[in-house]
Scaffold this motif. Structure first.
Motif, short mmCIF file in Angstrom:
data_model
loop_
_atom_site.label_atom_id
_atom_site.label_comp_id
_atom_site.label_asym_id
_atom_site.label_seq_id
_atom_site.Cartn_x
_atom_site.Cartn_y
_atom_site.Cartn_z
N HIS A 118 4.36 1.20 13.67
CA HIS A 118 4.06 0.67 12.34
C HIS A 118 5.33 0.75 11.47
O HIS A 118 6.05 1.74 11.51
N PHE A 132 6.86 0.45 7.54
CA PHE A 132 6.67 0.40 6.09
C PHE A 132 8.06 0.43 5.48
O PHE A 132 8.74 1.44 5.50
N LEU A 159 -0.54 6.96 7.67
CA LEU A 159 0.78 6.46 8.06
C LEU A 159 1.47 7.37 9.06
O LEU A 159 2.14 6.89 9.98
N GLU A 196 4.58 -4.14 4.96
CA GLU A 196 3.94 -3.24 5.91
C GLU A 196 3.42 -4.07 7.08
O GLU A 196 2.63 -5.00 6.89
#
Length: 250
Positions: A46, A48, A38, A60
């Motif tokens: 990205h 989350f 991550l 996610e």
């Protein structure tokens, strides 16, 4: 109903609960591998987002261009996982998380959102009937029943790569492609490796450790894919020994 959500960042990642079902209070190698994965992905856009509790309530997703899946498309988000479990189910958390993703996509002028599904719902994939309530539709399929669902804002659609539809490799032995996105991966590898060693079953574990490798995979992929006798079998990350035995009998 607690609506205190937070997004993971490179600054808070080391201290935050990762929402998976693993409840170990001791250091867990799978969880630490997920944190490292991550840490690299958050820098690429990205997302989350999680309920600010020790609960399995999270979403996610990532820009499709940097998502580790063999799917092509312009300006989409790829939804890896939307999960609500236990006592939190049925209280609207999934709706809130999906609405956040949709709002984020519109804010960033994305062309749409896509996700992996299947003709028959798989327990290890996010609920596609839930996604369809928001307008997701099947836009591509593979011969063995996996589907690509998409919610398009501008009429464009993503597709599985041609390689992903190939579903064959040259090696005939048990072969597992994996990355470290899911904390379950580490322990699954250990269980399968031990079983294969005891039973003298040849097995190859191939780590997908770059975006290029993920985009070129010869099968659908959400962080785990299993081949046997050269044929694609499953992306079921919850591959227990009983399931493995059924595959090996083929």
């Amino acid at each position: 109903m607690n609506t205190d959500f937070i997004n993971l960042t490179t600054e808070n990642l080391v201290d935050e609960h990762l929402c998976c079902i693993i409840r170990s209070k001791k250091p867990h190698q799978g969880i630490e591998a997920k944190r490292q994965w991550l840490d690299d992905r958050l820098k690429e856009g990205h997302v989350f987002r999680k309920l600010n509790e020790k609960a399995t309530v999270f979403i996610e997703y990532a820009p499709l261009e940097t998502a580790w899946v063999p799917i092509t498309g312009d300006n989409y988000y790829y939804l890896y996982c939307l999960w609500v479990s236990g006592s939190y189910k049925g209280k609207g958390y999934g709706k809130l998380l999906m609405e956040y993703c949709l709002a984020d996509a519109h804010k960033n002028k994305k062309s749409g959102i896509c996700m992996l599904g299947a003709k028959k719902q798989k327990s290890w994939l996010s609920d596609q009937s839930f996604a369809k309530k928001f307008g997701f539709e099947v836009v591509d399929t593979t011969d063995n029943g996996y589907e690509l669902l998409a919610l398009s804002f501008d009429g464009t659609i993503p597709k599985f790569t041609q390689n992903a539809k190939k579903q064959e490799i040259e090696s005939k032995e048990l072969t597992i492609y994996y990355d470290m996105q899911c904390p379950y991966v580490y322990q699954n590898i250990e269980v399968i490796k031990q079983y294969c060693e005891i039973n003298m079953i040849p097995v190859s574990f191939i780590q997908v450790d770059t975006l290029q490798k993920a985009k070129e995979l010869p099968c659908v992929f959400n962080n785990w894919s299993v081949f046997y006798k050269g044929k694609f079998e499953t992306v079921n990350l919850l591959l227990d020994i009983a399931c493995l035995k059924r595959i090996l009998k083929k």
